[in-house]
Design an enzyme around this catalytic site. Sequence first.
Site, PDB file in Angstrom:
ATOM      1  N   HIS A 179       1.506   5.347   6.399  1.00  0.00           N
ATOM      2  CA  HIS A 179       1.055   5.951   5.173  1.00  0.00           C
ATOM      3  C   HIS A 179       1.366   7.386   5.218  1.00  0.00           C
ATOM      4  O   HIS A 179       1.716   7.912   6.246  1.00  0.00           O
ATOM      5  CB  HIS A 179      -0.391   5.707   4.595  1.00  0.00           C
ATOM      6  CG  HIS A 179      -0.501   4.066   4.382  1.00  0.00           C
ATOM      7  ND1 HIS A 179      -1.332   3.431   5.125  1.00  0.00           N
ATOM      8  CD2 HIS A 179      -0.168   3.226   3.529  1.00  0.00           C
ATOM      9  CE1 HIS A 179      -1.386   2.336   4.925  1.00  0.00           C
ATOM     10  NE2 HIS A 179      -0.593   2.022   3.844  1.00  0.00           N
ATOM     11  N   SER A 188       0.811  -1.256   0.240  1.00  0.00           N
ATOM     12  CA  SER A 188      -0.052   0.002  -0.002  1.00  0.00           C
ATOM     13  C   SER A 188       0.706   1.177   0.018  1.00  0.00           C
ATOM     14  O   SER A 188       0.265   2.341  -0.506  1.00  0.00           O
ATOM     15  CB  SER A 188      -0.819  -0.018   1.204  1.00  0.00           C
ATOM     16  OG  SER A 188      -0.320  -0.246   2.414  1.00  0.00           O
ATOM     17  N   ASP A 248      -3.043   6.364  11.699  1.00  0.00           N
ATOM     18  CA  ASP A 248      -2.134   6.145  10.593  1.00  0.00           C
ATOM     19  C   ASP A 248      -0.800   6.913  10.702  1.00  0.00           C
ATOM     20  O   ASP A 248      -0.801   7.697  10.226  1.00  0.00           O
ATOM     21  CB  ASP A 248      -2.955   6.235   9.339  1.00  0.00           C
ATOM     22  CG  ASP A 248      -2.151   5.393   8.297  1.00  0.00           C
ATOM     23  OD1 ASP A 248      -0.941   4.997   8.420  1.00  0.00           O
ATOM     24  OD2 ASP A 248      -2.656   5.312   7.076  1.00  0.00           O
TER      25      ASP A 248
END
Length: 622
Positions: free
Chosen positions: A590, A344, A587
């Site tokens: 990312h 990702s 998060d």
Amino acid sequence: MAESTTKYQLVPNANNNNITTDFKSFFSLFKTRKTSAFVYGVIFVFIAFTIFLAFSPSSTSTSSSTWFINFFTLNNTSPPDYTDESFRSDFPSNFSAQSNPSRSHNITQIQTPISNLTTTQLPPDKNPIFNPEISTILPQISPEIPPILPTQVKPLNPTNNTKYQDKQSDQSSLIPPKPSPVPEKQGDQSSTIVSPPPTPPVLSPVTSNPTVEVNSTKKEGSVGEVKDFGSASLSQKQDSKSNNNNNGTDTGSRQGSEKKSMVGSLLGCDLYDGGWVRDESYPLYKPGSCKLIDEQFNCFLNGRPDNDYQKLKWKPKGCTLPRLDGRKMLKLLRGKRLVFVGDSLNRNMWESLVCILKNSVKNPKNVYEASGRHYFRNEASYSFVFKDYNATVEFFVAPFLVQEWEVKDKNGATKETLRLDLVANDSEHFKNADIVIFNTGHWWTHEKTSKGEDYYQEGSNVYKQLDVMEAFRKAITTWGKWVDTHINPQRTHVFFRGYSSTHFRGGQWNSGGQCDSETEPIRNDTFLEKYPWKMKVLETVMMGMKTPVSYLNITKLTDYRKDGHPSVYRKLRLSTEEKKTPLKFQDCSHWCLPGVPDSWNELIYAEMLRKKYQEQQQKNRT
């Protein structure tokens, strides 16, 4: 003796009477009325004419009344000799307006506004005339103006008062010479050119202000030294002005030459050794303008209030990274396929590049996902088509670069394994691409992979226990052998993007790790994490490969950027559980878009320019 005495003896009354008679006869002339009027008229005209000469200004001479001013301002005391060492010793070598306050009486202040002193001549009544009771004729200097040292003052002739007149030659002697450029020092200092204040006190007919070069301290390797590139230096402005005066051909030729020089400088430059600098022209696309960005990366639409994380550009120490020009990159990609393969984080980078390129095309309607998809988290592959350039930018999901597998245990139950000896499933679809960018790393930190119990498989053998480092080495070796076997280096340019750093504090990604309070990058290298063991294993494997691989070693580059993660701004609509404890779900792995992955794509762009430059140089040799 008697005769001598008699000879030289004065007669008391005879001569005195004659003189008195003569004076009376002379002054008797003034007793007439006409004569008196004439004499008084002459005297009056003489006095009036004298006053007129003394005080009336002259448009042709700067010294019409100097003799009169000198007569009333200079006493009989001789002025000091300016060449005498006793005079120079009163000033330190680094004399400035902030020098010892006990010597402030040595400075004669000019009360005239600075704007009135920019003409080529000073009015006589504003002339800094020497006063013997004052030990200098220097005007008060602003701290922003280079100080006038005693050695820069031209000595005046103490024997001739006319030398104190406000002449051009004497004015020019009061102007400091143009400072010599300060040499750039090696190590922890770099130089920048700044322009002087807009209205300095000009005492001579000099029309151009000197350029002053100063040093600014900078810590090597520190990201904290953020410099504002939005303001151009004086020399840069002059270059820009001269470029505008040239014709289009000369300007284009010069810009092309500068571009070749910039690209040529990339050849011997370590693109990954540098720091983050502030650039007001960033980001490369307007926040919220790209609808292709997934919700978890779209911090702007999810309500993140600050935007400084969007204004930082990666700056290598030895060169300048070219700003990514979307149209030029699409020209380089014309008729080609650029493919991302990985987890990702590579999807994060893929979406960044698609947004940059789509934002640069003339007709955005000619940019679309091949299958009409609008969300990019559930399928195994995606492909964006740039119709006007016959190019595609694609993404294949392969978080381990090797195959995820399933086997049945003794009881017939199905369990997941990871085939360390087989490359990812879709490898046939991207082995002939023109550019392939691989990555892996984050999924090797999860609980199942890190424990390595009854999970890793080679052939039909499932290891009861295998250390994660050894499992990673086996998987990367499998990938390397596949590249050497199936990739044609004459057709395909292979990249491997290194490990992207995380910044969970107070826990891991699944145990309450946080980074929501981070709004600035790390400023000190001592706070960076240790170099990941996974990248050391990767580098060892790549050294044994026969296919050349361009290594995007972004680990340290990303380690600085603890401010660039979505943190709590990963979603706009939180679930019921997330609303109860929103800080628990963050998060810190990312990256926000626009943000850090844009710089990764600038590195890809720089590598493409560098390769094209090398090919052109090779072509010219043959």
